[in-house]
Design a protein around this motif. Structure first.
Motif, PDB file in Angstrom:
ATOM      1  N   ALA A  80       0.857  -1.195   0.000  1.00  0.00           N
ATOM      2  CA  ALA A  80       0.000   0.000   0.000  1.00  0.00           C
ATOM      3  C   ALA A  80       0.890   1.240   0.000  1.00  0.00           C
ATOM      4  N   VAL A  81       0.527   2.212  -0.819  1.00  0.00           N
ATOM      5  CA  VAL A  81       1.298   3.446  -0.937  1.00  0.00           C
ATOM      6  C   VAL A  81       0.356   4.643  -0.818  1.00  0.00           C
ATOM      7  N   PRO A  82       0.878   5.803  -0.406  1.00  0.00           N
ATOM      8  CA  PRO A  82       0.010   6.974  -0.280  1.00  0.00           C
ATOM      9  C   PRO A  82      -0.370   7.561  -1.637  1.00  0.00           C
ATOM     10  N   SER A  83      -1.533   8.135  -1.678  1.00  0.00           N
ATOM     11  CA  SER A  83      -2.014   8.852  -2.852  1.00  0.00           C
ATOM     12  C   SER A  83      -2.798  10.051  -2.348  1.00  0.00           C
ATOM     13  N   ARG A  84      -2.959  11.039  -3.193  1.00  0.00           N
ATOM     14  CA  ARG A  84      -3.735  12.229  -2.820  1.00  0.00           C
ATOM     15  C   ARG A  84      -4.722  12.590  -3.909  1.00  0.00           C
ATOM     16  N   MET A  85      -5.859  13.093  -3.459  1.00  0.00           N
ATOM     17  CA  MET A  85      -6.872  13.610  -4.362  1.00  0.00           C
ATOM     18  C   MET A  85      -7.210  15.022  -3.895  1.00  0.00           C
ATOM     19  N   THR A  86      -7.154  15.964  -4.821  1.00  0.00           N
ATOM     20  CA  THR A  86      -7.583  17.328  -4.533  1.00  0.00           C
ATOM     21  C   THR A  86      -8.894  17.544  -5.269  1.00  0.00           C
ATOM     22  N   TYR A  87      -9.854  18.114  -4.564  1.00  0.00           N
ATOM     23  CA  TYR A  87     -11.182  18.302  -5.137  1.00  0.00           C
ATOM     24  C   TYR A  87     -11.812  19.587  -4.625  1.00  0.00           C
ATOM     25  N   GLU A  88     -12.826  20.017  -5.347  1.00  0.00           N
ATOM     26  CA  GLU A  88     -13.651  21.139  -4.903  1.00  0.00           C
ATOM     27  C   GLU A  88     -14.925  20.558  -4.310  1.00  0.00           C
ATOM     28  N   ASP A  89     -15.361  21.125  -3.177  1.00  0.00           N
ATOM     29  CA  ASP A  89     -16.624  20.688  -2.594  1.00  0.00           C
ATOM     30  C   ASP A  89     -17.759  21.525  -3.181  1.00  0.00           C
ATOM     31  N   SER A  90     -18.965  21.280  -2.738  1.00  0.00           N
ATOM     32  CA  SER A  90     -20.128  21.968  -3.319  1.00  0.00           C
ATOM     33  C   SER A  90     -20.128  23.473  -3.067  1.00  0.00           C
ATOM     34  N   SER A  91     -19.344  23.932  -2.091  1.00  0.00           N
ATOM     35  CA  SER A  91     -19.245  25.378  -1.852  1.00  0.00           C
ATOM     36  C   SER A  91     -18.091  26.008  -2.626  1.00  0.00           C
ATOM     37  N   SER A  93     -14.819  25.244  -2.239  1.00  0.00           N
ATOM     38  CA  SER A  93     -13.556  25.190  -1.494  1.00  0.00           C
ATOM     39  C   SER A  93     -12.713  24.026  -1.976  1.00  0.00           C
ATOM     40  N   LEU A  94     -11.378  24.234  -1.998  1.00  0.00           N
ATOM     41  CA  LEU A  94     -10.454  23.169  -2.361  1.00  0.00           C
ATOM     42  C   LEU A  94     -10.095  22.335  -1.141  1.00  0.00           C
ATOM     43  N   ASN A  95     -10.034  21.030  -1.321  1.00  0.00           N
ATOM     44  CA  ASN A  95      -9.685  20.093  -0.265  1.00  0.00           C
ATOM     45  C   ASN A  95      -8.707  19.069  -0.831  1.00  0.00           C
ATOM     46  N   THR A  96      -7.762  18.618  -0.016  1.00  0.00           N
ATOM     47  CA  THR A  96      -6.858  17.548  -0.421  1.00  0.00           C
ATOM     48  C   THR A  96      -6.974  16.418   0.591  1.00  0.00           C
ATOM     49  N   LEU A  97      -7.183  15.229   0.077  1.00  0.00           N
ATOM     50  CA  LEU A  97      -7.362  14.049   0.903  1.00  0.00           C
ATOM     51  C   LEU A  97      -6.228  13.074   0.610  1.00  0.00           C
ATOM     52  N   GLU A  98      -5.538  12.605   1.657  1.00  0.00           N
ATOM     53  CA  GLU A  98      -4.490  11.603   1.493  1.00  0.00           C
ATOM     54  C   GLU A  98      -5.034  10.261   1.959  1.00  0.00           C
ATOM     55  N   TYR A  99      -4.778   9.220   1.176  1.00  0.00           N
ATOM     56  CA  TYR A  99      -5.290   7.894   1.472  1.00  0.00           C
ATOM     57  C   TYR A  99      -4.310   6.857   0.931  1.00  0.00           C
TER      58      TYR A  99
END
Length: 110
Positions: A80-91, A93-99
């Motif tokens: 398992a290795v880290p990955s990131r997703m950056t997204y805009e929410d419905s308002s 705003s930018l968010n980055t999630l690491e999983y």
């Protein structure tokens, strides 16, 4: 607007392939994540928004994903290795999630 999207995609792909060419291991993970963070900060600045803070995914998180901006590809590793997703929410705003994702593993054995 489409020019920025295409440019961002090319930049992300180029940086990701550069990370894959490194010596591997934790250094590659760190380099890929650092480059992603810089690219997303530049994207946020061009959009006139604050740079997203990285949040670590927890099972059951309530996610509000309206538009995916960037996803880091998995690297070559048999774990398992880290990955990131950056997204805009419905308002907007930018968010980055690491999983964690399974790395790309080529088993040479039978």
């Amino acid at each position: 607007m489409n020019f920025y999207r295409v440019g961002l995609g090319v930049l992300t792909a180029t940086l990701s392939f550069g990370a894959l060419a490194e010596n591997g291991g934790d250094r590659t993970f760190a380099l890929m994540m650092e480059r992603n963070e810089k690219a997303m900060a530049a994207y946020a600045e061009k959009q006139g928004k604050p740079a997203p803070q990285v949040q670590v995914y927890r099972y059951g998180m309530d996610l509000d994903i309206a538009k995916v901006v960037s996803v880091t590809p998995p690297i070559r590793a048999c774990k398992a290795v880290p990955s990131r997703m950056t997204y805009e929410d419905s308002s907007g705003s930018l968010n980055t999630l690491e999983y964690q994702v399974m790395g790309v593993c080529r088993n040479n054995g039978g």
